[in-house]
Scaffold this motif. Structure first.
Motif, PDB file in Angstrom:
ATOM      1  N   GLN A  26     -19.560  18.461 -44.019  1.00 49.69           N
ATOM      2  CA  GLN A  26     -19.561  18.489 -42.544  1.00 49.69           C
ATOM      3  C   GLN A  26     -20.923  18.711 -41.887  1.00 49.69           C
ATOM      4  OE1 GLN A  26     -16.059  19.463 -40.085  1.00 49.69           O
ATOM      5  NE2 GLN A  26     -14.931  20.016 -42.029  1.00 49.69           N
ATOM      6  N   HIS A  27     -21.462  19.866 -42.393  1.00 44.00           N
ATOM      7  CA  HIS A  27     -22.713  20.277 -41.511  1.00 44.00           C
ATOM      8  C   HIS A  27     -23.946  19.428 -41.774  1.00 44.00           C
ATOM      9  CE1 HIS A  27     -21.128  24.092 -40.085  1.00 44.00           C
ATOM     10  NE2 HIS A  27     -20.452  24.269 -41.239  1.00 44.00           N
ATOM     11  N   SER A  28     -24.010  18.826 -43.198  1.00 41.04           N
ATOM     12  CA  SER A  28     -25.008  17.743 -43.586  1.00 41.04           C
ATOM     13  C   SER A  28     -25.030  16.686 -42.992  1.00 41.04           C
ATOM     14  CB  SER A  28     -25.243  17.922 -45.232  1.00 41.04           C
ATOM     15  OG  SER A  28     -23.816  17.117 -45.796  1.00 41.04           O
ATOM     16  N   VAL A  29     -23.569  16.137 -42.568  1.00 40.46           N
ATOM     17  CA  VAL A  29     -23.487  14.879 -41.962  1.00 40.46           C
ATOM     18  C   VAL A  29     -23.569  14.992 -40.652  1.00 40.46           C
ATOM     19  CG1 VAL A  29     -21.637  13.242 -41.178  1.00 40.46           C
ATOM     20  CG2 VAL A  29     -21.588  13.977 -43.800  1.00 40.46           C
ATOM     21  N   LYS A  30     -23.356  15.869 -39.952  1.00 42.64           N
ATOM     22  CA  LYS A  30     -23.687  16.308 -38.397  1.00 42.64           C
ATOM     23  C   LYS A  30     -25.481  16.333 -38.485  1.00 42.64           C
ATOM     24  CE  LYS A  30     -23.514  19.794 -34.956  1.00 42.64           C
ATOM     25  NZ  LYS A  30     -23.090  18.882 -33.742  1.00 42.64           N
ATOM     26  N   ALA A  31     -26.080  17.044 -39.247  1.00 41.82           N
ATOM     27  CA  ALA A  31     -27.385  16.959 -39.176  1.00 41.82           C
ATOM     28  C   ALA A  31     -27.918  15.757 -39.395  1.00 41.82           C
ATOM     29  CB  ALA A  31     -27.920  17.885 -40.197  1.00 41.82           C
ATOM     30  N   ASP A  32     -27.400  14.830 -40.533  1.00 44.45           N
ATOM     31  CA  ASP A  32     -27.775  13.511 -40.767  1.00 44.45           C
ATOM     32  C   ASP A  32     -27.966  12.717 -39.582  1.00 44.45           C
ATOM     33  OD1 ASP A  32     -29.131  11.825 -42.381  1.00 44.45           O
ATOM     34  OD2 ASP A  32     -27.291  11.113 -42.971  1.00 44.45           O
ATOM     35  N   LEU A  33     -26.490  12.651 -38.901  1.00 44.13           N
ATOM     36  CA  LEU A  33     -26.364  11.744 -38.018  1.00 44.13           C
ATOM     37  C   LEU A  33     -27.051  12.046 -36.477  1.00 44.13           C
ATOM     38  CD1 LEU A  33     -22.763  10.837 -38.150  1.00 44.13           C
ATOM     39  CD2 LEU A  33     -24.681   9.812 -39.220  1.00 44.13           C
ATOM     40  N   VAL A 219     -20.410  13.565 -30.692  1.00 45.18           N
ATOM     41  CA  VAL A 219     -20.595  13.498 -29.164  1.00 45.18           C
ATOM     42  C   VAL A 219     -20.639  14.640 -28.458  1.00 45.18           C
ATOM     43  CG1 VAL A 219     -19.272  12.189 -27.232  1.00 45.18           C
ATOM     44  CG2 VAL A 219     -19.338  11.197 -29.398  1.00 45.18           C
ATOM     45  N   LEU A 220     -19.822  15.660 -28.600  1.00 46.32           N
ATOM     46  CA  LEU A 220     -19.842  16.759 -27.901  1.00 46.32           C
ATOM     47  C   LEU A 220     -20.813  17.841 -28.643  1.00 46.32           C
ATOM     48  CD1 LEU A 220     -16.084  17.216 -27.183  1.00 46.32           C
ATOM     49  CD2 LEU A 220     -17.860  16.336 -25.893  1.00 46.32           C
ATOM     50  N   ASP A 221     -21.132  17.475 -29.873  1.00 48.23           N
ATOM     51  CA  ASP A 221     -22.116  18.412 -30.694  1.00 48.23           C
ATOM     52  C   ASP A 221     -21.644  19.726 -30.956  1.00 48.23           C
ATOM     53  OD1 ASP A 221     -24.765  19.129 -31.979  1.00 48.23           O
ATOM     54  OD2 ASP A 221     -25.909  19.388 -30.063  1.00 48.23           O
ATOM     55  N   GLN A 222     -20.315  19.862 -31.219  1.00 45.00           N
ATOM     56  CA  GLN A 222     -19.903  21.103 -31.387  1.00 45.00           C
ATOM     57  C   GLN A 222     -19.933  21.484 -32.895  1.00 45.00           C
ATOM     58  OE1 GLN A 222     -15.505  21.418 -30.394  1.00 45.00           O
ATOM     59  NE2 GLN A 222     -16.201  20.762 -28.133  1.00 45.00           N
ATOM     60  N   MET A 223     -20.124  22.742 -33.377  1.00 42.26           N
ATOM     61  CA  MET A 223     -20.464  23.205 -34.575  1.00 42.26           C
ATOM     62  C   MET A 223     -19.329  23.102 -35.591  1.00 42.26           C
ATOM     63  SD  MET A 223     -22.481  26.448 -36.093  1.00 42.26           S
ATOM     64  CE  MET A 223     -23.080  26.369 -37.991  1.00 42.26           C
ATOM     65  N   PRO A 224     -19.233  22.417 -36.775  1.00 48.07           N
ATOM     66  CA  PRO A 224     -18.114  22.717 -37.916  1.00 48.07           C
ATOM     67  C   PRO A 224     -17.877  23.940 -38.166  1.00 48.07           C
ATOM     68  CG  PRO A 224     -19.551  21.019 -38.361  1.00 48.07           C
ATOM     69  CD  PRO A 224     -20.350  21.559 -37.269  1.00 48.07           C
ATOM     70  N   PRO A 225     -16.553  24.248 -38.827  1.00 54.98           N
ATOM     71  CA  PRO A 225     -16.523  25.721 -39.121  1.00 54.98           C
ATOM     72  C   PRO A 225     -17.628  26.252 -40.071  1.00 54.98           C
ATOM     73  CG  PRO A 225     -14.420  24.335 -39.425  1.00 54.98           C
ATOM     74  CD  PRO A 225     -15.771  23.362 -38.852  1.00 54.98           C
ATOM     75  N   ILE A 226     -17.875  27.455 -40.048  1.00 55.91           N
ATOM     76  CA  ILE A 226     -18.892  27.873 -40.843  1.00 55.91           C
ATOM     77  C   ILE A 226     -18.384  28.218 -42.110  1.00 55.91           C
ATOM     78  CG2 ILE A 226     -20.193  30.286 -41.388  1.00 55.91           C
ATOM     79  CD1 ILE A 226     -20.163  30.767 -38.490  1.00 55.91           C
ATOM     80  N   ASP A 227     -19.255  27.636 -43.142  1.00 50.55           N
ATOM     81  CA  ASP A 227     -19.011  28.156 -44.569  1.00 50.55           C
ATOM     82  C   ASP A 227     -20.554  28.683 -45.455  1.00 50.55           C
ATOM     83  OD1 ASP A 227     -20.862  25.527 -45.074  1.00 50.55           O
ATOM     84  OD2 ASP A 227     -19.380  24.415 -45.076  1.00 50.55           O
ATOM     85  N   GLY A 228     -20.254  28.371 -46.603  1.00 54.55           N
ATOM     86  CA  GLY A 228     -21.442  28.946 -47.339  1.00 54.55           C
ATOM     87  C   GLY A 228     -22.173  28.076 -47.792  1.00 54.55           C
ATOM     88  N   SER A 229     -22.386  27.106 -47.128  1.00 52.89           N
ATOM     89  CA  SER A 229     -23.369  26.000 -47.506  1.00 52.89           C
ATOM     90  C   SER A 229     -24.863  26.343 -47.044  1.00 52.89           C
ATOM     91  CB  SER A 229     -23.005  24.787 -47.303  1.00 52.89           C
ATOM     92  OG  SER A 229     -22.871  24.448 -45.839  1.00 52.89           O
ATOM     93  N   ALA A 235     -28.011  24.824 -40.018  1.00 50.46           N
ATOM     94  CA  ALA A 235     -27.733  24.726 -38.544  1.00 50.46           C
ATOM     95  C   ALA A 235     -27.439  26.069 -37.850  1.00 50.46           C
ATOM     96  CB  ALA A 235     -26.224  23.966 -38.570  1.00 50.46           C
ATOM     97  N   LEU A 236     -27.174  26.996 -38.494  1.00 48.40           N
ATOM     98  CA  LEU A 236     -27.057  28.434 -37.649  1.00 48.40           C
ATOM     99  C   LEU A 236     -28.355  28.758 -37.176  1.00 48.40           C
ATOM    100  CD1 LEU A 236     -24.433  30.191 -39.626  1.00 48.40           C
ATOM    101  CD2 LEU A 236     -24.005  29.368 -37.314  1.00 48.40           C
ATOM    102  N   MET A 237     -29.366  28.491 -38.113  1.00 46.24           N
ATOM    103  CA  MET A 237     -30.658  28.800 -37.494  1.00 46.24           C
ATOM    104  C   MET A 237     -31.471  27.972 -36.774  1.00 46.24           C
ATOM    105  SD  MET A 237     -31.407  31.709 -39.328  1.00 46.24           S
ATOM    106  CE  MET A 237     -32.958  31.898 -39.021  1.00 46.24           C
ATOM    107  N   LEU A 238     -30.873  26.949 -36.493  1.00 40.57           N
ATOM    108  CA  LEU A 238     -31.594  25.981 -35.485  1.00 40.57           C
ATOM    109  C   LEU A 238     -30.626  26.109 -34.291  1.00 40.57           C
ATOM    110  CD1 LEU A 238     -32.037  22.771 -37.453  1.00 40.57           C
ATOM    111  CD2 LEU A 238     -33.700  24.049 -36.639  1.00 40.57           C
ATOM    112  N   SER A 239     -29.593  26.800 -34.030  1.00 41.88           N
ATOM    113  CA  SER A 239     -28.898  27.042 -33.035  1.00 41.88           C
ATOM    114  C   SER A 239     -29.592  27.775 -31.601  1.00 41.88           C
ATOM    115  CB  SER A 239     -27.528  27.795 -33.282  1.00 41.88           C
ATOM    116  OG  SER A 239     -27.914  29.165 -33.736  1.00 41.88           O
ATOM    117  N   PHE A 240     -30.871  28.476 -32.133  1.00 42.10           N
ATOM    118  CA  PHE A 240     -31.512  29.210 -31.280  1.00 42.10           C
ATOM    119  C   PHE A 240     -33.010  28.869 -31.540  1.00 42.10           C
ATOM    120  CE2 PHE A 240     -27.971  32.003 -31.512  1.00 42.10           C
ATOM    121  CZ  PHE A 240     -27.647  32.041 -30.077  1.00 42.10           C
TER     122      PHE A 240
END
Length: 315
Positions: A26-33, A219-229, A235-240
């Motif tokens: 989910q994180h890679s797809v979100k970053a890609d889109l 659309v709402l740009d919410q973060m998917p559940p945290i995992d070990g990927s 994504a977490l590092m880019l949140s700030f």
């Protein structure tokens, strides 16, 4: 209307969203889109696109036995079903009346010694999304698309290189002839399987999940559940925009830090045990470089590293 397929869910990243693909999450797809990561490029993608016409031609005799053939989609091949979802079928299977009755999903596999899993859930999901998309948009398309198929050409890297060079140098038909010769002498294998895309089930069970995911995380740009990927970490590092300063440790931080220290200690012990077992394997192999059978293979590789793989036991 004109849609941006780079901002909508294609069949491949839908499989990633649903946790079915080994190539992303989910994180890679979100970053890609959301254009927060670099687009994937590389020889594997080039290989697939260059070999696709060859594999499609190899599948035509199988289709002709059913009175069918396969055609390419219009334009660049992408079909926008909804603003948030599209599909790019490799080929569309049609009957003699020109009615779309299925999807031909084309794959290549570079491991001749590991049989291609024709029931791979991510590949089957790609068939289902493409079949659903065509059934919704193609004129006079069959609503069930039950003639859909997966076809995979398996060969070594050297064999694929020969085919890629042949199609560039001598053209498609010459490359197809070479591929058929490789299959005849067992330098390559063609796997073909029918797939029932279950259009009604896809519409009922999968489309709402993908739609909800897209609205929530794109659309709402919410973060998917945290995992070990690694994608989650990025994504977490880019949140700030930047990180600085010091904070007091919280109960959460203490608990997580203690758990990480416990895990580190377990890993250390497992590494020691792994090294011990490797040395015992070297002794058990004696003068031999490799052993296989009974579901496993063991090989002494470069720098005396031990490689162990599970093997499928054939009945």
């Amino acid at each position: 209307p004109v849609f941006d397929v780079m901002r909508s869910l294609g069949a491949s990243n839908s499989s990633m969203v649903l946790g079915l693909s080994p190539y992303g999450n989910q994180h890679s797809v979100k970053a890609d889109l959301l254009a927060r990561s670099e687009r994937k490029e590389g020889d594997q993608l080039d290989r697939g696109s260059e070999l696709e016409p060859i594999v499609a031609e190899l599948a035509l005799p199988v289709l002709s036995l059913r009175g069918l053939t396969a055609v390419a989609s219009f334009g660049d091949g992408s079909i926008q079903v909804e603003p948030w979802i599209h599909c790019t079928p490799d080929r569309i299977i049609v009957n003699d009346s020109g009615q779309a009755v299925g999807i031909l999903e084309i794959k290549t596999n570079m491991d001749m010694f590991k049989p291609y899993d024709i029931e791979r859930p991510d590949h089957n999901m790609q068939v289902r999304q493409c079949a659903w998309g065509v059934s919704k948009t193609w004129p006079n398309a069959d609503k069930h698309m039950r003639e859909s198929m997966l076809v995979c050409l398996a060969a070594s890297e050297d064999s694929f290189t020969l085919l890629r060079n042949a199609i560039k140098r001598d053209g498609l038909q010459a490359a197809v002839s070479l591929a058929r010769e490789m299959i005849d002498i067992e330098m390559a294998t063609l796997h073909v399987a029918s797939v029932d895309p279950d259009i009604e089930g896809f519409e009922r069970d999968i489309v709402p999940k993908l739609s909800d995911w897209y609205k929530k995380h794109i659309v709402l740009d919410q973060m998917p559940p945290i995992d070990g990927s690694n994608e989650c970490r990025d994504a977490l590092m880019l949140s700030f925009d930047e990180r600085h300063g010091v904070m007091e440790v919280s109960d959460t931080i203490v608990s997580l830090a203690e758990r990480k220290l416990e895990i580190r200690e377990v890993i250390k012990k497992l590494k020691e045990e792994d090294a011990n077992v490797s040395n015992h394997l070297i002794r058990a192999l004696g003068p031999h470089e490799r052993a296989f059978g009974e579901g496993v293979s063991v090989t002494i590789g470069k720098k005396n590293r031990i490689y162990v793989k599970r093997r499928e036991v054939r009945e």
